[in-house]
Design a protein around this motif. Structure first.
Motif, PDB file in Angstrom:
ATOM      1  N   ILE A 105       0.827  -1.279  -0.043  1.00  0.00           N
ATOM      2  CA  ILE A 105       0.041   0.091  -0.089  1.00  0.00           C
ATOM      3  C   ILE A 105       1.037   1.250  -0.016  1.00  0.00           C
ATOM      4  O   ILE A 105       1.923   1.331   0.715  1.00  0.00           O
ATOM      5  N   ALA A 106       0.376   2.306  -0.368  1.00  0.00           N
ATOM      6  CA  ALA A 106       0.915   3.623  -0.671  1.00  0.00           C
ATOM      7  C   ALA A 106       0.568   4.501   0.536  1.00  0.00           C
ATOM      8  O   ALA A 106      -0.146   4.226   1.335  1.00  0.00           O
ATOM      9  N   GLU A 107       1.235   5.735   0.716  1.00  0.00           N
ATOM     10  CA  GLU A 107       1.165   6.488   1.474  1.00  0.00           C
ATOM     11  C   GLU A 107      -0.225   7.017   1.806  1.00  0.00           C
ATOM     12  O   GLU A 107      -1.001   6.997   2.864  1.00  0.00           O
ATOM     13  N   ASN A 108      -1.335   7.294   0.844  1.00  0.00           N
ATOM     14  CA  ASN A 108      -2.519   7.743   0.894  1.00  0.00           C
ATOM     15  C   ASN A 108      -3.359   6.356   1.138  1.00  0.00           C
ATOM     16  O   ASN A 108      -4.657   6.717   1.638  1.00  0.00           O
ATOM     17  N   GLU A 109      -2.876   5.475   0.812  1.00  0.00           N
ATOM     18  CA  GLU A 109      -3.788   4.051   1.083  1.00  0.00           C
ATOM     19  C   GLU A 109      -3.642   3.749   2.502  1.00  0.00           C
ATOM     20  O   GLU A 109      -4.497   3.050   3.199  1.00  0.00           O
ATOM     21  N   LEU A 110      -2.581   3.991   3.088  1.00  0.00           N
ATOM     22  CA  LEU A 110      -2.270   3.803   4.640  1.00  0.00           C
ATOM     23  C   LEU A 110      -3.434   4.130   5.390  1.00  0.00           C
ATOM     24  O   LEU A 110      -3.825   3.742   6.347  1.00  0.00           O
ATOM     25  N   ASP A 111      -3.707   5.459   5.289  1.00  0.00           N
ATOM     26  CA  ASP A 111      -4.710   6.330   6.279  1.00  0.00           C
ATOM     27  C   ASP A 111      -6.051   5.727   5.885  1.00  0.00           C
ATOM     28  O   ASP A 111      -6.678   5.296   7.077  1.00  0.00           O
ATOM     29  N   ALA A 112      -6.551   4.977   4.655  1.00  0.00           N
ATOM     30  CA  ALA A 112      -7.623   4.250   4.569  1.00  0.00           C
ATOM     31  C   ALA A 112      -7.571   2.911   5.423  1.00  0.00           C
ATOM     32  O   ALA A 112      -8.639   2.392   6.132  1.00  0.00           O
ATOM     33  N   VAL A 113      -6.409   2.252   5.376  1.00  0.00           N
ATOM     34  CA  VAL A 113      -6.448   1.053   6.109  1.00  0.00           C
ATOM     35  C   VAL A 113      -6.429   1.178   7.643  1.00  0.00           C
ATOM     36  O   VAL A 113      -6.960   0.275   8.280  1.00  0.00           O
ATOM     37  N   VAL A 114      -5.561   2.204   7.854  1.00  0.00           N
ATOM     38  CA  VAL A 114      -5.580   2.237   9.635  1.00  0.00           C
ATOM     39  C   VAL A 114      -6.931   2.899  10.056  1.00  0.00           C
ATOM     40  O   VAL A 114      -7.134   2.535  11.240  1.00  0.00           O
ATOM     41  N   ASN A 115      -7.590   3.514   9.433  1.00  0.00           N
ATOM     42  CA  ASN A 115      -8.716   4.252   9.685  1.00  0.00           C
ATOM     43  C   ASN A 115     -10.042   3.563   9.439  1.00  0.00           C
ATOM     44  O   ASN A 115     -11.122   4.264   9.654  1.00  0.00           O
ATOM     45  N   ASP A 116     -10.195   2.583   8.571  1.00  0.00           N
ATOM     46  CA  ASP A 116     -11.250   1.970   8.093  1.00  0.00           C
ATOM     47  C   ASP A 116     -12.159   1.303   9.591  1.00  0.00           C
ATOM     48  O   ASP A 116     -11.523   0.789  10.234  1.00  0.00           O
ATOM     49  N   ARG A 117     -13.046   1.794   9.520  1.00  0.00           N
ATOM     50  CA  ARG A 117     -14.144   1.148  10.372  1.00  0.00           C
ATOM     51  C   ARG A 117     -15.174   0.324   9.834  1.00  0.00           C
ATOM     52  O   ARG A 117     -15.935  -0.160  10.739  1.00  0.00           O
ATOM     53  N   SER A 118     -15.090  -0.320   8.674  1.00  0.00           N
ATOM     54  CA  SER A 118     -15.947  -1.292   8.104  1.00  0.00           C
ATOM     55  C   SER A 118     -15.473  -2.597   8.711  1.00  0.00           C
ATOM     56  O   SER A 118     -14.274  -2.701   9.275  1.00  0.00           O
ATOM     57  N   SER A 119     -16.150  -3.717   8.414  1.00  0.00           N
ATOM     58  CA  SER A 119     -15.941  -4.864   8.728  1.00  0.00           C
ATOM     59  C   SER A 119     -14.827  -5.710   8.035  1.00  0.00           C
ATOM     60  O   SER A 119     -14.633  -5.380   6.995  1.00  0.00           O
ATOM     61  N   GLY A 120     -14.085  -6.161   8.834  1.00  0.00           N
ATOM     62  CA  GLY A 120     -12.972  -6.708   8.118  1.00  0.00           C
ATOM     63  C   GLY A 120     -11.552  -7.279   9.252  1.00  0.00           C
ATOM     64  O   GLY A 120     -11.747  -6.531  10.348  1.00  0.00           O
ATOM     65  N   ASP A 121     -10.718  -7.948   8.719  1.00  0.00           N
ATOM     66  CA  ASP A 121      -9.833  -8.430   9.751  1.00  0.00           C
ATOM     67  C   ASP A 121      -8.465  -8.573   8.875  1.00  0.00           C
ATOM     68  O   ASP A 121      -8.398  -9.303   7.895  1.00  0.00           O
TER      69      ASP A 121
END
Length: 206
Positions: A105-121
């Protein structure tokens, strides 16, 4: 029982327990463990000769047991040291191969992965090929990625912002954390993390 006998028994027990503790925690290398073990055997003999001359059979038996502990402990230490040396030989090319199953993942994608509040593991792994500790951990990440989703942020290709360092509590590389339904575990820093420890992150979070 005379006071000096109690004292020598206590000292012997402390010395043996201290030696076992250092071996179990791998505080010293193979050579140091052997030397220290033999030194303690000699010291125990001196103490026994001085204070327990009538219990020669007993302390000979104790020395035999302790010598066995020294040998076993030294072999364990040697195996761990050899394993560490083998892992430290992981090259940057090996590192990249070990991470093929991860999702970069790139820098802009890291924010989405870290702060993702949807279901997932999934796991978030932060490291780089230039980091010796990251290379050491890469075989573990390879095993982890076989059965789990692992997002990989390469600090050699992208800059990890201070805001992410603070929020994730990244103190050094490599860094691993686990996310379950938007809830993140306390991250693990350093290259000595085992596969079992990483898997426990998932169990604690669920």
């Amino acid at each position: 029982m005379r006071k000096e006998k109690v004292w020598v028994y206590g000292l012997i027990i402390i010395l043996v327990l201290e030696y076992i503790w250092t071996v179990v925690n791998h505080l010293f290398g193979f050579g140091v463990n052997v030397f220290w073990g033999l030194l303690l055997i000699g010291l125990i003999n001196i103490l026994a000769d001085e204070l327990l001359p009538k219990l020669r059979t007993v302390y000979i038996a104790v020395n035999g047991v302790f010598l066995a502990l020294v040998v076993i402990g030294s072999l364990v230490s040697w195996q761990v040291e050899r394993h560490e040396n083998r892992i430290s030989l992981v090259t940057q090319s090996d590192y990249r191969n070990n991470l093929k199953r991860t999702t970069a993942i790139a820098e802009n994608e890291l924010d989405a992965v870290v702060n993702d509040r949807s279901s997932g593991d999934y796991y978030i792994y932060i490291g780089t090929a230039a980091s010796p500790d990251s290379r050491k951990l890469s075989p573990v990440i390879k095993q982890l990625a076989k059965n789990h989703e692992v997002y990989y942020f390469d600090t050699g290709a992208y800059t990890l912002k201070q805001s992410f360092r603070d929020s994730l509590e990244v103190k050094n590389l490599p860094y691993v954390t686990y996310v379950h339904n938007g809830q993140r575990t306390t991250g693990l820093n350093g290259g000595k993390t085992t596969l079992h420890v990483l898997q426990q992150l998932a169990k604690k979070q669920k």
